[in-house]
Enzyme design. Structure first.
Site, PDB file in Angstrom:
ATOM      1  N   LYS A  22       0.826  -1.209   0.000  1.00  0.00           N
ATOM      2  CA  LYS A  22       0.000   0.000   0.000  1.00  0.00           C
ATOM      3  C   LYS A  22       0.863   1.265   0.000  1.00  0.00           C
ATOM      4  O   LYS A  22       0.659   2.173  -0.808  1.00  0.00           O
ATOM      5  CB  LYS A  22      -0.909  -0.001   1.230  1.00  0.00           C
ATOM      6  CG  LYS A  22      -1.599   1.336   1.519  1.00  0.00           C
ATOM      7  CD  LYS A  22      -2.392   1.264   2.815  1.00  0.00           C
ATOM      8  CE  LYS A  22      -3.067   2.593   3.120  1.00  0.00           C
ATOM      9  NZ  LYS A  22      -2.243   3.506   3.903  1.00  0.00           N
ATOM     10  N   ASN A  23       1.837   1.331   0.918  1.00  0.00           N
ATOM     11  CA  ASN A  23       2.613   2.565   1.060  1.00  0.00           C
ATOM     12  C   ASN A  23       3.459   2.855  -0.175  1.00  0.00           C
ATOM     13  O   ASN A  23       3.665   4.017  -0.530  1.00  0.00           O
ATOM     14  CB  ASN A  23       3.493   2.484   2.309  1.00  0.00           C
ATOM     15  CG  ASN A  23       2.672   2.514   3.586  1.00  0.00           C
ATOM     16  OD1 ASN A  23       1.525   2.964   3.583  1.00  0.00           O
ATOM     17  ND2 ASN A  23       3.234   2.032   4.674  1.00  0.00           N
ATOM     18  N   ARG A  97      -4.906  10.772   3.047  1.00  0.00           N
ATOM     19  CA  ARG A  97      -3.639  11.398   3.414  1.00  0.00           C
ATOM     20  C   ARG A  97      -2.586  11.261   2.309  1.00  0.00           C
ATOM     21  O   ARG A  97      -1.781  12.159   2.087  1.00  0.00           O
ATOM     22  CB  ARG A  97      -3.110  10.794   4.712  1.00  0.00           C
ATOM     23  CG  ARG A  97      -1.894  11.539   5.240  1.00  0.00           C
ATOM     24  CD  ARG A  97      -1.493  11.140   6.624  1.00  0.00           C
ATOM     25  NE  ARG A  97      -0.394  11.965   7.084  1.00  0.00           N
ATOM     26  CZ  ARG A  97      -0.520  13.172   7.610  1.00  0.00           C
ATOM     27  NH1 ARG A  97      -1.718  13.689   7.756  1.00  0.00           N
ATOM     28  NH2 ARG A  97       0.528  13.881   7.984  1.00  0.00           N
ATOM     29  N   ASP A 121      -5.492   8.068   9.191  1.00  0.00           N
ATOM     30  CA  ASP A 121      -5.713   7.419  10.479  1.00  0.00           C
ATOM     31  C   ASP A 121      -5.658   8.410  11.630  1.00  0.00           C
ATOM     32  O   ASP A 121      -4.893   9.374  11.609  1.00  0.00           O
ATOM     33  CB  ASP A 121      -4.633   6.348  10.716  1.00  0.00           C
ATOM     34  CG  ASP A 121      -4.813   5.154   9.807  1.00  0.00           C
ATOM     35  OD1 ASP A 121      -5.966   4.853   9.490  1.00  0.00           O
ATOM     36  OD2 ASP A 121      -3.808   4.533   9.431  1.00  0.00           O
ATOM     37  N   ASP A 321       4.117   0.421  11.799  1.00  0.00           N
ATOM     38  CA  ASP A 321       2.857  -0.169  11.354  1.00  0.00           C
ATOM     39  C   ASP A 321       2.646  -1.591  11.873  1.00  0.00           C
ATOM     40  O   ASP A 321       1.538  -2.118  11.801  1.00  0.00           O
ATOM     41  CB  ASP A 321       2.796  -0.183   9.820  1.00  0.00           C
ATOM     42  CG  ASP A 321       2.512   1.194   9.241  1.00  0.00           C
ATOM     43  OD1 ASP A 321       2.086   2.074  10.005  1.00  0.00           O
ATOM     44  OD2 ASP A 321       2.727   1.386   8.035  1.00  0.00           O
ATOM     45  N   MET A 343       6.873   6.753  17.587  1.00  0.00           N
ATOM     46  CA  MET A 343       6.665   7.677  16.481  1.00  0.00           C
ATOM     47  C   MET A 343       5.268   8.281  16.409  1.00  0.00           C
ATOM     48  O   MET A 343       5.074   9.301  15.756  1.00  0.00           O
ATOM     49  CB  MET A 343       7.017   6.967  15.164  1.00  0.00           C
ATOM     50  CG  MET A 343       8.485   6.555  15.112  1.00  0.00           C
ATOM     51  SD  MET A 343       8.947   5.570  13.672  1.00  0.00           S
ATOM     52  CE  MET A 343       8.778   6.755  12.352  1.00  0.00           C
TER      53      MET A 343
END
Length: 437
Positions: A22-23, A97, A121, A321, A343
């Site tokens: 996804k990223n 985002r 998120d 993640d 983070m």
């Protein structure tokens, strides 16, 4: 709002293949705006966030053709830049985002880019300063309409390369600045750049399009701007976060699973971090084999005997993640572990749901949670939950699949944002999960 009904306590078995990352896909899709030639991309995941970005690109005028499952061609030779200041774009861009990364390529190619303040998120503050400070360093002028929550950057005289030291190693910030810099005049140096495999993939794609980038895989990137970029063909990596999710699922449900085609060399410390919790996994070619943990798994300790501490960090550290997955897996481990989320400050707030299920967790503060494992002596109890974000959602789903009884998870659209057809893929390996409208 969609719902999953899950009957837990079932041992699973079989093979599962991870979706495209996804990223990475969100970055790669934005990069198609850098050229007027055709770009072909394979292994694009069929998930909400990615599909939403493809829809935005289409509204911007990108010619999009689906070539097959996960395979698309894109051609950005006749863009409608007026769309960027339309009410429709303000609504669509604000809900995703990842849409922030269209600004860099548009700024580099056309000298201007606009974006509404993006959502995403609810995991705490996620500043955009790195993005816009990088654009300003390249010579762009920044403006923000506070009433409309709308950002703009413009460089009518073009961008000029510059040395910059990023305040934080932001993945999306580095990607955005990089995509602007490849078409800037002169040399750009980005120090403290993010170096995740997704960023490396973006760099490799840009190089195949004609960009001049040195230092790929390090935190020091040097880019010599070129006049224009051409087309290319690119394949998205398998999603490391989904791979970690399946490792955690196998351990929690005492299941024998094989995760296919994982691109081992791009997983970094992920396999060894699971081993710290006692999870056994084996490399077989480019697959991960996880045996059924019939006797459970035991948390390791540090050499001096102190409690195991698992924390996140920028790459090549452990990805944030997957920390929620590690926390869930720890609830049934033999031993205790401290989970330290450095983070983001709100990512551990989902643990109250796990506590309701019977997990022994002490939430020390917004960043730290101590987990006392059950060693499977006490099975988690089924309950009703609501998914707050993608990663917490998959963690709760894994907990439900291991729990005794029938659990309900609402707001599964959050899970669908990051996981492709997850209910069907889990059913294929024996999970009892049903999607309810």
């Amino acid at each position: 709002m969609g719902t999953f009904k899950i009957e837990g306590g079932q041992a699973l078995k079989g093979n599962i293949t991870p979706q495209g990352a996804k990223n990475e896909a969100l970055q790669i899709l934005c990069a198609v705006l850098l050229t007027n030639e055709e770009v072909k991309i394979d292994n694009i995941p069929d998930i909400r966030d990615v599909n939403k970005l493809i829809e935005i690109l289409g509204n911007l005028g990108v010619k999009i053709q689906k070539l097959g499952k996960g395979s698309f061609s894109f051609k950005s030779d006749d863009l409608h830049l007026d769309y960027l200041q339309s009410e429709k774009f303000k609504e669509e861009g604000a809900s995703l985002r990842g849409s922030i990364m269209i600004v860099g390529p548009l700024l580099g190619r056309f000298g201007k880019g606009y974006i509404p303040k993006p959502g995403g998120d609810k995991i705490g503050r996620r500043r955009l300063d790195t993005h816009f400070e990088g654009f300003i360093n390249l010579g762009a002028k920044f403006r923000y309409n506070k009433e409309e929550r709308f950002y703009g950057v413009e460089a009518p005289n073009g961008l000029k390369g510059k040395y910059m030291l990023l305040e934080e190693a932001s993945v999306t910030g580095t990607a955005n600045i990089l995509m602007a810099a490849v078409l800037a005049e002169g040399e750009t140096t980005i120090y403290n750049a993010a170096c995740e495999p997704y960023l490396q993939q973006l760099c490799k794609m840009l190089v195949s399009m004609g960009a001049d980038i040195q230092g790929i895989g390090s935190n020091l990137l040097k880019i010599v701007g070129v006049k224009s970029l051409g087309g290319c063909t690119h394949r998205v990596l398998p999603d490391m976060v989904e791979i970690g999710s399946w490792i955690g699922l196998a351990a929690m449900t005492k299941s024998e699973l094989t995760i296919k085609d994982v691109s081992w060399d791009d997983l970094g410390v992920i396999p060894n971090t699971f081993r710290k919790l006692g999870v056994q996994l084996e490399r077989k070619g480019d697959d991960i084999y996880i045996p059924a943990h019939k006797d459970g798994y035991e948390v390791a300790s540090f050499i001096d005997g102190s409690i195991m501490n698992i924390s996140d960090a920028p790459w090549p550290g452990f990805t944030p993640d997957l920390l929620s997955i590690m926390l869930v897996v720890a609830t049934q481990a033999r031993g205790s572990v401290l989970i330290h989320q450095k983070m983001f400050e709100s990512r551990l707030f989902f643990v109250d749901k796990l506590i309701d299920m019977g997990a022994k967790i002490i939430l020390c503060d917004p960043h730290r949670a101590t987990v006392i494992g059950h060693d499977f002596q006490s099975q988690l109890k089924a309950t009703t939950m609501t998914s707050p974000d993608i990663r917490a959602g998959i963690s709760l789903l894994i907990a439900a699949l291991s729990a005794k009884g029938i659990s309900t998870i609402h707001n599964i659209e959050q899970i669908d944002r990051g996981y492709e057809n997850i209910d069907e893929r889990l059913q294929a390996i024996g999970a009892k999960i049903t999607r309810v409208s």
